[in-house]
Design a protein around this motif. Structure first.
Motif, PDB file in Angstrom:
ATOM      1  N   ALA A  96     -22.136 -50.493 -62.700  1.00 40.13           N
ATOM      2  CA  ALA A  96     -21.141 -49.808 -62.110  1.00 40.13           C
ATOM      3  C   ALA A  96     -21.445 -48.305 -61.751  1.00 40.13           C
ATOM      4  O   ALA A  96     -21.025 -47.719 -60.809  1.00 40.13           O
ATOM      5  CB  ALA A  96     -19.778 -50.083 -62.754  1.00 40.13           C
ATOM      6  N   LEU A  97     -22.087 -47.698 -62.789  1.00 39.46           N
ATOM      7  CA  LEU A  97     -22.334 -46.187 -62.562  1.00 39.46           C
ATOM      8  C   LEU A  97     -23.479 -46.108 -61.528  1.00 39.46           C
ATOM      9  O   LEU A  97     -23.496 -45.197 -60.695  1.00 39.46           O
ATOM     10  CB  LEU A  97     -22.920 -45.575 -64.052  1.00 39.46           C
ATOM     11  CG  LEU A  97     -21.874 -45.331 -64.957  1.00 39.46           C
ATOM     12  CD1 LEU A  97     -22.620 -44.994 -66.148  1.00 39.46           C
ATOM     13  CD2 LEU A  97     -20.898 -44.465 -64.393  1.00 39.46           C
ATOM     14  N   ALA A  98     -24.115 -46.871 -61.472  1.00 41.28           N
ATOM     15  CA  ALA A  98     -25.295 -47.025 -60.073  1.00 41.28           C
ATOM     16  C   ALA A  98     -24.744 -47.034 -59.039  1.00 41.28           C
ATOM     17  O   ALA A  98     -25.246 -46.448 -58.034  1.00 41.28           O
ATOM     18  CB  ALA A  98     -26.494 -48.139 -60.499  1.00 41.28           C
ATOM     19  N   VAL A  99     -23.689 -47.864 -58.897  1.00 41.89           N
ATOM     20  CA  VAL A  99     -22.819 -48.250 -57.566  1.00 41.89           C
ATOM     21  C   VAL A  99     -22.256 -46.841 -57.242  1.00 41.89           C
ATOM     22  O   VAL A  99     -22.221 -46.557 -56.056  1.00 41.89           O
ATOM     23  CB  VAL A  99     -22.241 -49.308 -57.700  1.00 41.89           C
ATOM     24  CG1 VAL A  99     -20.900 -49.274 -56.422  1.00 41.89           C
ATOM     25  CG2 VAL A  99     -22.951 -50.802 -57.675  1.00 41.89           C
ATOM     26  N   ILE A 100     -21.449 -46.458 -58.103  1.00 39.97           N
ATOM     27  CA  ILE A 100     -20.944 -45.164 -57.955  1.00 39.97           C
ATOM     28  C   ILE A 100     -21.812 -43.957 -57.475  1.00 39.97           C
ATOM     29  O   ILE A 100     -21.400 -43.375 -56.280  1.00 39.97           O
ATOM     30  CB  ILE A 100     -19.987 -44.489 -59.129  1.00 39.97           C
ATOM     31  CG1 ILE A 100     -18.838 -45.707 -59.324  1.00 39.97           C
ATOM     32  CG2 ILE A 100     -19.590 -43.127 -59.350  1.00 39.97           C
ATOM     33  CD1 ILE A 100     -18.298 -45.286 -60.573  1.00 39.97           C
ATOM     34  N   ARG A 104     -21.744 -42.314 -53.818  1.00 44.10           N
ATOM     35  CA  ARG A 104     -21.523 -40.735 -53.694  1.00 44.10           C
ATOM     36  C   ARG A 104     -22.533 -39.770 -52.762  1.00 44.10           C
ATOM     37  O   ARG A 104     -22.465 -39.385 -51.891  1.00 44.10           O
ATOM     38  CB  ARG A 104     -21.486 -40.182 -54.860  1.00 44.10           C
ATOM     39  CG  ARG A 104     -20.217 -40.395 -55.500  1.00 44.10           C
ATOM     40  CD  ARG A 104     -19.559 -39.255 -56.275  1.00 44.10           C
ATOM     41  NE  ARG A 104     -18.298 -39.752 -56.878  1.00 44.10           N
ATOM     42  CZ  ARG A 104     -17.772 -39.062 -57.894  1.00 44.10           C
ATOM     43  NH1 ARG A 104     -18.169 -37.879 -58.057  1.00 44.10           N
ATOM     44  NH2 ARG A 104     -16.688 -39.279 -58.170  1.00 44.10           N
ATOM     45  N   LEU A 105     -23.898 -40.668 -52.922  1.00 41.30           N
ATOM     46  CA  LEU A 105     -25.103 -40.129 -52.316  1.00 41.30           C
ATOM     47  C   LEU A 105     -25.189 -40.531 -51.020  1.00 41.30           C
ATOM     48  O   LEU A 105     -25.511 -39.827 -50.037  1.00 41.30           O
ATOM     49  CB  LEU A 105     -26.315 -40.636 -52.892  1.00 41.30           C
ATOM     50  CG  LEU A 105     -27.014 -39.983 -54.179  1.00 41.30           C
ATOM     51  CD1 LEU A 105     -28.097 -40.869 -54.561  1.00 41.30           C
ATOM     52  CD2 LEU A 105     -27.278 -38.664 -54.028  1.00 41.30           C
ATOM     53  N   ALA A 106     -24.466 -41.441 -50.678  1.00 43.03           N
ATOM     54  CA  ALA A 106     -24.263 -42.072 -49.141  1.00 43.03           C
ATOM     55  C   ALA A 106     -23.327 -41.164 -48.658  1.00 43.03           C
ATOM     56  O   ALA A 106     -23.412 -40.987 -47.285  1.00 43.03           O
ATOM     57  CB  ALA A 106     -23.795 -43.588 -49.167  1.00 43.03           C
ATOM     58  N   GLN A 107     -22.209 -40.623 -49.276  1.00 37.36           N
ATOM     59  CA  GLN A 107     -21.171 -39.749 -48.524  1.00 37.36           C
ATOM     60  C   GLN A 107     -21.471 -38.293 -48.362  1.00 37.36           C
ATOM     61  O   GLN A 107     -21.042 -37.904 -47.858  1.00 37.36           O
ATOM     62  CB  GLN A 107     -20.087 -39.924 -49.199  1.00 37.36           C
ATOM     63  CG  GLN A 107     -19.307 -41.099 -49.411  1.00 37.36           C
ATOM     64  CD  GLN A 107     -18.017 -41.196 -50.288  1.00 37.36           C
ATOM     65  OE1 GLN A 107     -17.869 -40.285 -51.010  1.00 37.36           O
ATOM     66  NE2 GLN A 107     -17.365 -42.336 -50.076  1.00 37.36           N
ATOM     67  N   ALA A 108     -22.727 -38.028 -48.951  1.00 34.10           N
ATOM     68  CA  ALA A 108     -23.153 -36.439 -48.851  1.00 34.10           C
ATOM     69  C   ALA A 108     -23.821 -36.353 -47.715  1.00 34.10           C
ATOM     70  O   ALA A 108     -24.418 -37.156 -47.150  1.00 34.10           O
ATOM     71  CB  ALA A 108     -24.225 -36.257 -50.119  1.00 34.10           C
ATOM     72  N   PRO A 109     -23.783 -35.098 -46.906  1.00 36.58           N
ATOM     73  CA  PRO A 109     -24.423 -35.072 -45.672  1.00 36.58           C
ATOM     74  C   PRO A 109     -25.941 -34.787 -45.961  1.00 36.58           C
ATOM     75  O   PRO A 109     -26.223 -34.525 -47.062  1.00 36.58           O
ATOM     76  CB  PRO A 109     -23.618 -33.592 -45.310  1.00 36.58           C
ATOM     77  CG  PRO A 109     -23.355 -32.772 -46.549  1.00 36.58           C
ATOM     78  CD  PRO A 109     -22.990 -34.244 -47.442  1.00 36.58           C
ATOM     79  N   PHE A 110     -26.465 -35.422 -45.061  1.00 30.42           N
ATOM     80  CA  PHE A 110     -28.099 -35.583 -45.148  1.00 30.42           C
ATOM     81  C   PHE A 110     -28.721 -34.226 -44.004  1.00 30.42           C
ATOM     82  O   PHE A 110     -28.118 -34.234 -42.922  1.00 30.42           O
ATOM     83  CB  PHE A 110     -28.678 -36.830 -44.450  1.00 30.42           C
ATOM     84  CG  PHE A 110     -30.046 -36.773 -44.496  1.00 30.42           C
ATOM     85  CD1 PHE A 110     -30.676 -37.136 -45.770  1.00 30.42           C
ATOM     86  CD2 PHE A 110     -30.811 -36.970 -43.309  1.00 30.42           C
ATOM     87  CE1 PHE A 110     -31.886 -37.247 -45.807  1.00 30.42           C
ATOM     88  CE2 PHE A 110     -31.949 -36.890 -43.307  1.00 30.42           C
ATOM     89  CZ  PHE A 110     -32.822 -37.247 -44.713  1.00 30.42           C
TER      90      PHE A 110
END
Length: 119
Positions: A96-100, A104-110
């Motif tokens: 669950a922590l890895a999925v979170i 969160r990384l996917a929502q961060a701007p690249f």
């Protein structure tokens, strides 16, 4: 004494000493199993970390006490199941922590975000 023709003789048990205690299930085995079950059920909600940790600590104590008792404390099967459930709860919490973290990384701007007036 044999049980049937052709079989090996059955070993007779030595009589128990009158001051030997009766075999009894260790009380910590029930607690380890219950905490392991709670950890497995709440593992995906990350709430399983605390009961799993407590269950694993209690299981270490219960194993030491069972070894010191010389076989008069039983409940190894329940203890093993509780440990397995506790580890399952810890693995579910880690998942669950890895999925979170991935979400969160996917929502961060690249990269760098330029202002609207820059081509």
């Amino acid at each position: 004494m044999t049980t049937a023709p052709g079989q090996l003789p059955v070993a007779e048990q030595a009589p128990r000493h009158p001051s030997d205690p009766d075999p009894a299930r260790a009380t910590k085995t029930r607690a380890v199993f219950a905490l392991g079950l709670i950890a497995a059920l709440t593992g995906l909600f990350i709430g399983g970390i605390v009961p799993a940790t407590v269950a694993l600590q209690l299981s270490r104590q219960a194993r030491r006490e069972a070894y010191a008792s010389g076989g008069f404390l039983t409940g190894a099967r329940w203890l093993r199941r509780g440990e397995q459930l506790a580890w399952t709860g810890l693995l579910l919490a880690a998942f669950a922590l890895a999925v979170i973290a991935v979400v969160r990384l996917a929502q961060a701007p690249f990269g760098y975000d330029y202002p609207a007036n820059v081509d």
